[in-house]
Design an enzyme around this catalytic site. Structure first.
Site, PDB file in Angstrom:
ATOM      1  N   HIS A  44      32.207  51.498  40.473  1.00 11.74           N
ATOM      2  CA  HIS A  44      33.580  50.991  40.494  1.00 11.74           C
ATOM      3  C   HIS A  44      34.502  51.939  39.726  1.00 11.74           C
ATOM      4  O   HIS A  44      34.039  52.740  38.922  1.00 11.74           O
ATOM      5  CB  HIS A  44      33.689  49.637  39.777  1.00 11.74           C
ATOM      6  CG  HIS A  44      32.689  48.613  40.187  1.00 11.74           C
ATOM      7  ND1 HIS A  44      33.022  47.530  40.977  1.00 11.74           N
ATOM      8  CD2 HIS A  44      31.367  48.464  39.889  1.00 11.74           C
ATOM      9  CE1 HIS A  44      31.949  46.765  41.154  1.00 11.74           C
ATOM     10  NE2 HIS A  44      30.932  47.317  40.504  1.00 11.74           N
ATOM     11  N   THR A  46      38.084  51.360  37.161  1.00 12.13           N
ATOM     12  CA  THR A  46      38.643  50.239  36.416  1.00 12.13           C
ATOM     13  C   THR A  46      40.109  49.969  36.703  1.00 12.13           C
ATOM     14  O   THR A  46      40.594  48.875  36.424  1.00 12.13           O
ATOM     15  CB  THR A  46      38.499  50.486  34.904  1.00 12.13           C
ATOM     16  OG1 THR A  46      39.239  51.660  34.551  1.00 12.13           O
ATOM     17  CG2 THR A  46      37.033  50.668  34.517  1.00 12.13           C
ATOM     18  N   GLU A 108      31.210  50.691  35.702  1.00 10.73           N
ATOM     19  CA  GLU A 108      32.662  50.817  35.769  1.00 10.73           C
ATOM     20  C   GLU A 108      33.061  52.175  35.200  1.00 10.73           C
ATOM     21  O   GLU A 108      32.617  52.563  34.116  1.00 10.73           O
ATOM     22  CB  GLU A 108      33.347  49.703  34.984  1.00 10.73           C
ATOM     23  CG  GLU A 108      33.273  48.330  35.636  1.00 10.73           C
ATOM     24  CD  GLU A 108      34.321  48.137  36.729  1.00 10.73           C
ATOM     25  OE1 GLU A 108      35.120  49.084  36.951  1.00 10.73           O
ATOM     26  OE2 GLU A 108      34.341  47.055  37.340  1.00 10.73           O
ATOM     27  N   ASP A 165      37.570  50.765  45.621  1.00 15.26           N
ATOM     28  CA  ASP A 165      36.928  51.636  44.645  1.00 15.26           C
ATOM     29  C   ASP A 165      35.495  51.987  45.032  1.00 15.26           C
ATOM     30  O   ASP A 165      34.828  51.173  45.671  1.00 15.26           O
ATOM     31  CB  ASP A 165      36.975  51.011  43.243  1.00 15.26           C
ATOM     32  CG  ASP A 165      36.420  49.585  43.187  1.00 15.26           C
ATOM     33  OD1 ASP A 165      36.730  48.796  44.084  1.00 15.26           O
ATOM     34  OD2 ASP A 165      35.704  49.264  42.231  1.00 15.26           O
TER      35      ASP A 165
END
Length: 325
Positions: A44, A46, A108, A165
């Site tokens: 991912h 953020t 993340e 993402d």
């Protein structure tokens, strides 16, 4: 004597208080039939800076196992133990699996994500040092947990209708060079590309291939918004220079290669068939007019000349190819 007895009693009472709680577990044996809880690794960004990312991922319901910062010397924070579920995937699916929080590890990456400008959507790049640190982390996780390359995914893979993402600037090709993600073989792509350049499959074909690859997509047979969005998610990963979500020959070729097992034959591209030109025949003679019975008999017909057949074309002789030193 009383002075000596009191400390003894107190020490006994203390021992009772600090006695271990719960059952006594013997770990002598270890079962052979087991595997890691984690089947997937999900990446991912953020859409926040480092302080905000830490605050969101530690104080709110959303979480991840790891947070990778964008410092000049990147820091990897472990926020959730890998044996526990983190809340990073949300409503998600890949192939026959759903709700991937319970079967995945989430990373993340501190990154601003994207912003819309008059020139279009602009995505934030990933610093080199950050990606160097990520490669080390991903290798460690997949090796320890036995996660297959086809299960190293982006959030946009497992939730394409909600998430973009880690975006088109994420270096998926670099992970492929490290053997960490599934990637189409360039030689097989080159072999079958002419098929799709000649004939583009219909939308239903694209939907079936996207579902076979792993995406959750309804089989509508229409080039609807969900189909274009899922196509864009696929293109972000494998063809990031053009992520418009348009079904084209390059996207079809990549899908065909990725959904065909490596040991299975691909569609055969036949060379064009070259035929000799057929000589033109002279036009047919006009039909004779209908003559009444009382009219004089017509003169004897004059025979038409027979057209000459063209001479055979000699077969060209291919000159020998000189040997390579």
């Amino acid at each position: 004597m009383k002075i000596l007895i009191v400390p003894v009693i107190l020490s006994l009472l203390a021992g009772c208080v600090t006695a271990p709680k719960g059952p006594q577990i013997d770990t002598t044996y270890n079962a052979k039939g087991q595997s890691s809880r984690a089947r997937f690794l999900v990446l991912h960004y953020t859409v926040a800076d480092k302080p905000a990312s830490i605050k969101i991922l530690t104080e709110q319901q959303v979480s991840a196992h790891y947070l990778l910062t964008d410092d000049p010397q990147p820091i990897i924070y472990r926020l959730v133990d890998e044996t526990r579920s983190a809340y990073h995937a949300g409503v998600s699916s890949w192939k026959q699996y759903t709700q991937l929080n319970n079967s995945s590890i989430g990373i993340e990456i501190v990154n601003a994500g994207w912003k819309d400008t008059p020139q279009g959507r602009v995505y934030a790049p990933f610093p080199q040092a950050q990606m160097d640190a990520l490669m080390v982390l991903v290798k460690d996780i997949v090796q320890r947990n036995g996660i297959a390359p086809e299960n190293v995914l982006g959030h946009s893979d497992i939730a394409p209708l909600r998430k973009q993402d880690p975006g088109p600037l994420f270096p998926w090709a670099r992970l492929a060079q490290e053997g960490l993600v599934l990637w189409p073989d360039a030689n097989r792509v080159a072999v079958i590309r002419p098929i799709f350049d000649a004939t583009l499959p219909d939308v239903a074909w694209f939907q079936r291939k996207l579902a076979t690859h792993g995406y959750g997509i309804a089989q509508t047979g229409l080039l609807d918004n969900q189909t274009r969005t899922v196509l864009s998610a696929f293109q972000m990963k494998y063809r990031p220079r053009d992520i418009a979500g348009v079904p084209d020959a390059e996207t079809a070729t990549l899908l065909e290669v990725l959904t065909t097992p490596a040991n299975a034959p691909l569609p055969v591209v036949l060379p064009p068939v070259i035929t000799s030109p057929v000589p033109a025949l002279p036009p047919a003679a006009a039909p004779a007019p209908v003559v009444p019975e009382t009219a004089p008999a017509p003169a004897a017909p004059v025979p038409l000349p027979t057209p000459a057949m063209p001479a055979p074309v000699p077969t060209p002789v291919t000159p020998p190819v000189p040997s390579t030193p």
